[in-house]
Each structure stands twice: as C-alpha cells, then as structure tokens.
Design a protein around this motif. Structure first.
Motif, short mmCIF file in Angstrom:
data_model
loop_
_atom_site.label_atom_id
_atom_site.label_comp_id
_atom_site.label_asym_id
_atom_site.label_seq_id
_atom_site.Cartn_x
_atom_site.Cartn_y
_atom_site.Cartn_z
N GLU A 112 0.82 -1.19 0.01
CA GLU A 112 0.03 -0.08 -0.02
C GLU A 112 0.82 1.31 0.04
OE1 GLU A 112 -2.30 -0.52 3.53
OE2 GLU A 112 -3.66 -1.76 2.50
N PHE A 113 1.83 1.19 -0.50
CA PHE A 113 2.77 2.38 -0.62
C PHE A 113 2.16 3.30 -1.45
CE2 PHE A 113 6.13 -0.71 0.78
CZ PHE A 113 6.59 0.04 1.94
N THR A 114 2.40 4.70 -1.00
CA THR A 114 2.06 5.94 -1.92
C THR A 114 3.21 6.91 -1.90
OG1 THR A 114 1.12 7.32 -0.39
CG2 THR A 114 -0.37 5.61 -1.24
N ARG A 115 3.18 7.81 -2.88
CA ARG A 115 4.12 8.79 -2.85
C ARG A 115 4.07 9.48 -1.65
NH1 ARG A 115 2.39 8.29 -7.72
NH2 ARG A 115 4.07 8.18 -9.78
N ASP A 116 3.08 9.96 -1.00
CA ASP A 116 3.07 10.51 0.09
C ASP A 116 3.48 9.77 1.13
OD1 ASP A 116 2.23 12.90 -0.78
OD2 ASP A 116 0.12 12.39 -0.41
N SER A 117 3.39 8.38 1.32
CA SER A 117 3.96 7.51 2.54
C SER A 117 5.27 7.26 2.31
CB SER A 117 3.01 6.42 2.55
OG SER A 117 3.36 5.66 1.50
N LEU A 118 5.79 7.25 1.06
CA LEU A 118 7.27 7.01 0.76
C LEU A 118 8.07 8.45 1.08
CD1 LEU A 118 7.05 4.78 -2.27
CD2 LEU A 118 7.82 4.25 -0.20
N ALA A 119 7.37 9.47 1.01
CA ALA A 119 8.22 10.72 0.93
C ALA A 119 8.66 10.99 2.54
CB ALA A 119 7.40 11.88 0.41
N ALA A 120 7.51 10.37 3.29
CA ALA A 120 7.63 10.57 4.88
C ALA A 120 8.85 9.50 5.47
CB ALA A 120 6.34 10.09 5.67
N VAL A 121 9.50 8.68 4.74
CA VAL A 121 10.51 8.00 5.05
C VAL A 121 11.71 8.51 4.88
CG1 VAL A 121 11.54 5.69 4.85
CG2 VAL A 121 9.09 5.77 4.52
N LYS A 122 12.54 8.52 6.05
CA LYS A 122 13.87 9.18 6.15
C LYS A 122 14.81 8.33 5.06
CE LYS A 122 17.67 10.62 9.11
NZ LYS A 122 18.25 10.40 10.15
N GLY A 123 15.51 9.23 4.44
CA GLY A 123 16.33 8.69 3.37
C GLY A 123 15.79 8.43 2.11
N VAL A 124 14.51 8.72 1.83
CA VAL A 124 13.52 8.29 0.72
C VAL A 124 13.37 9.69 0.05
CG1 VAL A 124 12.04 6.90 -0.62
CG2 VAL A 124 13.31 6.03 1.54
N GLU A 125 13.89 10.83 0.10
CA GLU A 125 13.36 12.07 -0.40
C GLU A 125 13.51 12.06 -1.96
OE1 GLU A 125 16.02 11.88 1.93
OE2 GLU A 125 14.71 12.15 3.66
N ASP A 126 14.36 11.40 -2.59
CA ASP A 126 14.68 11.54 -4.07
C ASP A 126 13.23 11.07 -4.76
OD1 ASP A 126 15.42 10.98 -6.75
OD2 ASP A 126 17.38 10.57 -5.97
N PRO A 127 12.69 11.78 -5.69
CA PRO A 127 11.74 11.35 -6.52
C PRO A 127 11.98 10.17 -7.31
CG PRO A 127 12.00 13.72 -6.64
CD PRO A 127 13.10 13.26 -6.08
#
Length: 91
Positions: free
Chosen positions: A54-69
């Motif tokens: 159930e990953f989304t762009r928003d949920s992944l952007a909140a993970v430290k170290g996963v800022e790169d689009p």
C-alpha cells in the motif's frame, strides 16, 4: 536487468532492478527494505511480506532517506510489478 523472485510460501519477494556495488539499505517499514548502490541508485526492493502493498508517494516521502523522487518512483514501480506478477496466471 530486471528480476522478480517470489516465494509464495513465505509471501516474500525481491524486485531487482540492477546489479551494482551495494551501498546501504533503508527500512521502508517493518517488512520492506530498499537496497541502494553506493551512488544512491536503486538496486532492488525486498518485500519480506507482500500481504499489504500500500505504498503511496506521500507515505514514501515521509520515510527518512527516501526523499529523491526517482527512488520513490522505483519503489512504486517495484510494488506495481509485484502486484502484477502476483495477479498473473503464470505463478
């Protein structure tokens, strides 16, 4: 190179985008890990339990170290590929 390895018994999978010199792993959640090369590119995504994809762009952007689009897109692509593979009759 693209490779998907699935273990239906353990409900785990590895989506490997390429081979390269391993740099580090980022835990996306308690059952999903992102493997990065030394240069920061995505080597693969490990799903230790694929019962909840159930990953989304928003949920992944909140993970430290996963800022790169580009990294976020690779994770979402791996998730989509796994879902498609699981839905496939070839399993």
């Amino acid at each position: 190179m693209l490779d998907i390895s699935i273990d239906l018994g353990f409900q785990s999978a590895l989506v490997r985008f390429k081979r390269g010199e391993y740099g580090r792993t980022i835990d996306l959640d308690e059952s999903t890990m992102l493997d990065l090369a030394i240069d920061g590119t995505v080597l693969g995504v490990e799903f230790l339990y694929f019962g909840e994809l159930e990953f989304t762009r928003d949920s992944l952007a909140a993970v430290k170290g996963v800022e790169d689009p580009e990294v976020i897109e690779a994770i979402l692509q791996a998730q989509t590929m796994l879902i498609n593979e699981l839905a496939s009759a070839s399993l």
